[in-house]
Structure formats: structure tokens, C-alpha cells
Design an enzyme around this catalytic site. Structure first.
Site, PDB file in Angstrom:
ATOM      1  N   ARG A 149       0.823  -1.222   0.000  1.00 43.99           N
ATOM      2  CA  ARG A 149       0.000   0.000   0.000  1.00 43.99           C
ATOM      3  C   ARG A 149       0.854   1.269   0.000  1.00 43.99           C
ATOM      4  NH1 ARG A 149      -1.897   2.498   4.161  1.00 43.99           N
ATOM      5  NH2 ARG A 149      -1.703   0.735   5.554  1.00 43.99           N
ATOM      6  N   LYS A 154      -6.961   0.338 -20.299  1.00 43.93           N
ATOM      7  CA  LYS A 154      -7.148   0.540 -21.739  1.00 43.93           C
ATOM      8  C   LYS A 154      -5.837   0.279 -22.496  1.00 43.93           C
ATOM      9  CE  LYS A 154     -11.154   1.570 -20.175  1.00 43.93           C
ATOM     10  NZ  LYS A 154     -11.589   2.908 -19.840  1.00 43.93           N
TER      11      LYS A 154
HETATM   12  C1  PLP Z   1     -11.959   3.591 -18.688  1.00 47.28           C
HETATM   13  C2  PLP Z   1     -11.603   5.010 -18.509  1.00 47.28           C
HETATM   14  C3  PLP Z   1     -11.412   5.560 -17.227  1.00 47.28           C
HETATM   15  C4  PLP Z   1     -11.616   4.767 -15.949  1.00 47.28           C
HETATM   16  O1  PLP Z   1     -10.718   3.729 -15.839  1.00 47.28           O
HETATM   17  P1  PLP Z   1     -11.042   2.363 -15.015  1.00 47.28           P
HETATM   18  O2  PLP Z   1      -9.793   1.585 -15.203  1.00 47.28           O
HETATM   19  O3  PLP Z   1     -12.260   1.756 -15.611  1.00 47.28           O
HETATM   20  O4  PLP Z   1     -11.269   2.770 -13.591  1.00 47.28           O
HETATM   21  C5  PLP Z   1     -11.046   6.890 -17.137  1.00 47.28           C
HETATM   22  N1  PLP Z   1     -10.905   7.662 -18.231  1.00 47.28           N
HETATM   23  C6  PLP Z   1     -11.097   7.182 -19.476  1.00 47.28           C
HETATM   24  C7  PLP Z   1     -10.939   8.078 -20.649  1.00 47.28           C
HETATM   25  C8  PLP Z   1     -11.457   5.847 -19.661  1.00 47.28           C
HETATM   26  O5  PLP Z   1     -11.657   5.379 -20.907  1.00 47.28           O
END
Ligand code: PLP
Length: 384
Positions: free
Chosen positions: A49, A200
Site C-alpha cells: 500500500r 485501456k
Molecule cells: C476507462 C476510462 C477511465 C476509468 O478507468 P477504469 O480503469 O475503468 O477505472 C477513465 N478515463 C477514461 C478516458 C477511460 O476510458
């Protein structure tokens, strides 16, 4: 190893921040899963953490090198990164100025949490720079932007926002998820804090949830202090997965970006498509700004089917390209924003934002562009 500033992008992806396997000289970083480390100096207390296990420290260096910042932190999700970074700088009575279109989860975080803590906020009317200045208040602490934005790929002038804020001592924060560090490095333009959903492009294989923040040592230190209280660290197994994924970040995103340009040009020419939103097209209203601040135009786009087409039927007619909420994986996916990401808005609110029922958001993968085009052709012909 050479100073990471002098290495090429693929060398950074592969080598910066490796954990050396001193014992067996294995080719990849060993995973340290310990939650307890004996210390010989009391000032180095390793603990998951605290964001300082061997794997976390190594990956932090890789992400900082990719965004050309001094330091970085890795979190369990994009939202953990975004919420921790914001809360680190905010206190009761502060104000945050936010670009009008941002990721839905960030929008919900602000709408559901800020009031409880007495934090004020306002949204700009557009992503144009003229709309930011009049909304700055004496108590504005953060300006928050996202470019390219979801789902219409709006482009905000990063340098202009950074300048505006710097003059007034306001912290700037950007969600750089859509561009990825391969296509855009906001720190070059003076942005203070760069956040990513590593779920992503950084992850890229649709199999891990993670987030990242890249910034100066000073800012990371502050975010770290809040981060250890909120506890959004990533498990070391996932840290290792993310390190592995980042080795091919440039190869993947370059290929996806190249495909996206080909697909955007194909869709723009198509008689059954009304409009394509992609910053790499000359028809994009902020194409010139995008060209000055992006190394490549990214692999996300949206397009509008012509009248008479049903978005759901269209998605179901595709064979290779899958309908999916998430984005940025190796595989191409489509989603109808009005049925999913923006379904909670009223139709009027959606139309105000330029999102009609025939809009499709397209995340371009690494499949051959001819195969993607063939899939669109057969789907359109089936429905015609
Ligand atoms: C998916 C996404 C997020 C959030 O991310 P998580 O990993 O789902 O918490 C934030 N900003 C953008 C542009 C995204 O596509």
C-alpha cells in the site's frame, strides 16, 4: 543502462524499470509477492500500500519514462488513480474547473463525492480555450481536461490550458487514456498531472484493471501521501502483467493508430455513413490543434450511420468486430454511446452533446485493415 531520456521508445517499453533477476538471470522481471520486508534501514519500509514493492517501483519508473515525467504511481483502476490524484490537492472550499465532456466514471465521481466534502466545481461549455478563462475563480485549485474526449473525439488545446493555469498557480490535470503515452505526452506542454486508465491501451489485452498517474517528484509525493490513506494500490501480480503489456505498447498503439487512419478515411467516403469523428481527418474541426500536440491521432473514433440504420442491428451484423463497452484492446470493438455510456442522459441532453442514436464509437484493434473494412461492408450490405 543508458539514461532513459536517450533511449528510443521501444527500448523504453522493453527495458526501463526491469526488476533484475540477480539470482537466475531470467529474461523477465521476477515477481515479488511479499507484503513484509525486513529492513536494514528503518527509513525504507516496503509495503504494497506504500506503492514501493520491487515490482511497483520498477513499473513506476517505466511509466514515468513513457510520459517524460520524474515519477509515477500505479493504482488498481483508472478511477483509483483519478480520484486519488484529485483528492490529494483538494480541500473544503476549493473549486475545480472541468472540461465539458469527460469520461462517465469521472463525471460520476465528481457528481457523487465532491459535495460531501464541500468542494465546488463547474463545467466549461465546450472544449474551446475561450470557455475556460471566464469560469476561473479565486478558489480554483485544479483545471481538469481530457483530450481526445469520449465519444466525439473533441480536442482541447493542451498548451493553452497549461499556460492559462500556470499564470494563476492552478494545477492542471489531464486524462491521457485515449491518446496513450505513445500518441501524446502532455507534460511536454506544461500539464502538471497526467492520469491514465491503464485498463485501456497500457494494458491493451482487455485482461487487467489498472490506473496510473505521472507527474513531478513533488506532485507524486503529495499524491502518494493521500494514496497510502485511500489504499488504491495494485496487486504485484497485476503490476507484473502491466509491465509485460507495456513492452509492446508502442508496437500495438502504432499499428492501431495506422489502422484507424485507414478506417476513418474509408468510413468518411462511405455513402451509408453520415459523419466520422477522428482527429486525423482534415474534416475534424480541431485537426490542426491535434496535429501540433499529438504524435499520432490515436485509434479511437466515432461515426454516424445514415438515417434508417439501427445502431443495435448494425452492431449485431458485424462478425469480426465485437460490441463491447470497453476499449483500446488488441481486438476491434464498437459501442453505441446512446444505448450504453450515455444512456443515463435524456435524449435532449444527448442531442445537445451531438450524440444521436445512430452514433457508433469504434475502438480500432490490430487486425488487418482489409479485414475490418470487409466486416463493415458485409454488415452494411446485410442491413441495406
Ligand atoms: C476507462 C476510462 C477511465 C476509468 O478507468 P477504469 O480503469 O475503468 O477505472 C477513465 N478515463 C477514461 C478516458 C477511460 O476510458
Amino acid at each position: 543502462m543508458k539514461d532513459s531520456k536517450k533511449l528510443g521508445i521501444n527500448s523504453i517499453c522493453v527495458h526501463v524499470g526491469e526488476v533484475k533477476d540477480e539470482q537466475f538471470k531470467g529474461a523477465v522481471s521476477p515477481i515479488y509477492v511479499s507484503t513484509s520486508y525486513a529492513f536494514d534501514q528503518v527509513d525504507i519500509k516496503r509495503y504494497p500500500r506504500y506503492f514501493n514493492t520491487p515490482n511497483q517501483e520498477a513499473l513506476r519508473r517505466k511509466i514515468a519514462a513513457l510520459e517524460h515525467t520524474e515519477d509515477a504511481l500505479i493504482f488498481g483502476s483508472g478511477m483509483a488513480a483519478i480520484s486519488t490524484a484529485m483528492l490529494a490537492f483538494l480541500k473544503k472550499g476549493d473549486h475545480v474547473l472541468i472540461q465539458h465532456v469527460i469520461y462517465g466514471g469521472t463525471y460520476n465521481f465528481i457528481a457523487n463525492e465532491f459535495e460531501k466534502y464541500g468542494i465546488e466545481y463547474s463545467y466549461t461549455e465546450s472544449d474551446q480555450i475561450e470557455d475556460f478563462e471566464p469560469l476561473i475563480r479565486d478558489n480554483t485549485k485544479i483545471i481538469y481536461i481530457e483530450t481526445p474526449s469520449n465519444p466525439l473525439l473533441g480536442i482541447t488545446d493542451i498548451k493553452a490550458v497549461a499556460l492559462l493555469a500556470k499564470k494563476r498557480g492552478i494545477i492542471t490535470m489531464i486524462d491521457n487514456t485515449f491518446a496513450s503515452p505513445i500518441n501524446q505526452n502532455p507534460a511536454y506542454f506544461g500539464i502538471d498531472i497526467v492520469v491514465h486508465s491503464a485498463t485501456k491501451y497500457m494494458g491493451g489485452h482487455s485482461d487487467i484493471s489498472a490506473g496510473a498517474v505521472a507527474a513531478s517528484k513533488e506532485h507524486i509525493e503529495l499524491i502518494w501521501k493521500t494514496g497510502i490513506n485511500l489504499g488504491g494500490n495494485l496487486s504485484d501480480f497485476t503490476v507484473w502483467m502491466l509491465e509485460r503489456s507495456l513492452k509492446t505498447l508502442n508496437l500495438r498503439v502504432k499499428e492501431q493508430t495506422k489502422n484507424a487512419q485507414i478506417l476513418a478515411e474509408y468510413l468518411e467516403e462511405h455513402s451509408m455513413i453520415n459523419r466520422v469523428y477522428y482527429p486525423g481527418l482534415k474534416s475534424h474541426p480541431q485537426h490542426t490543434i491535434a496535429a501540433t500536440q499529438m504524435h499520432g491521432f490515436g485509434a479511437m473514433m466515432s461515426f454516424e450511420l445514415s438515417e434508417g440504420f439501427d445502431a443495435m442491428d448494425f452492431q449485431n451484423a458485424l462478425l469480426l468486430i465485437k460490441p463491447s463497452m470497453s476499449l483500446a484492446g488488441l481486438e476491434s470493438t464498437v459501442v453505441s454511446p446512446s444505448l450504453t455510456t450515455h444512456s443515463l442522459l435524456t435524449e435532449e441532453e444527448r442531442l445537445e452533446r451531438g450524440i444521436n442514436d445512430r452514433l457508433i464509437r469504434f475502438s480500432v484493434g490490430i487486425e488487418e485493415s482489409e479485414d475490418l473494412i470487409a466486416d463493415f461492408e458485409q454488415a452494411i450490405n446485410k442491413l441495406k
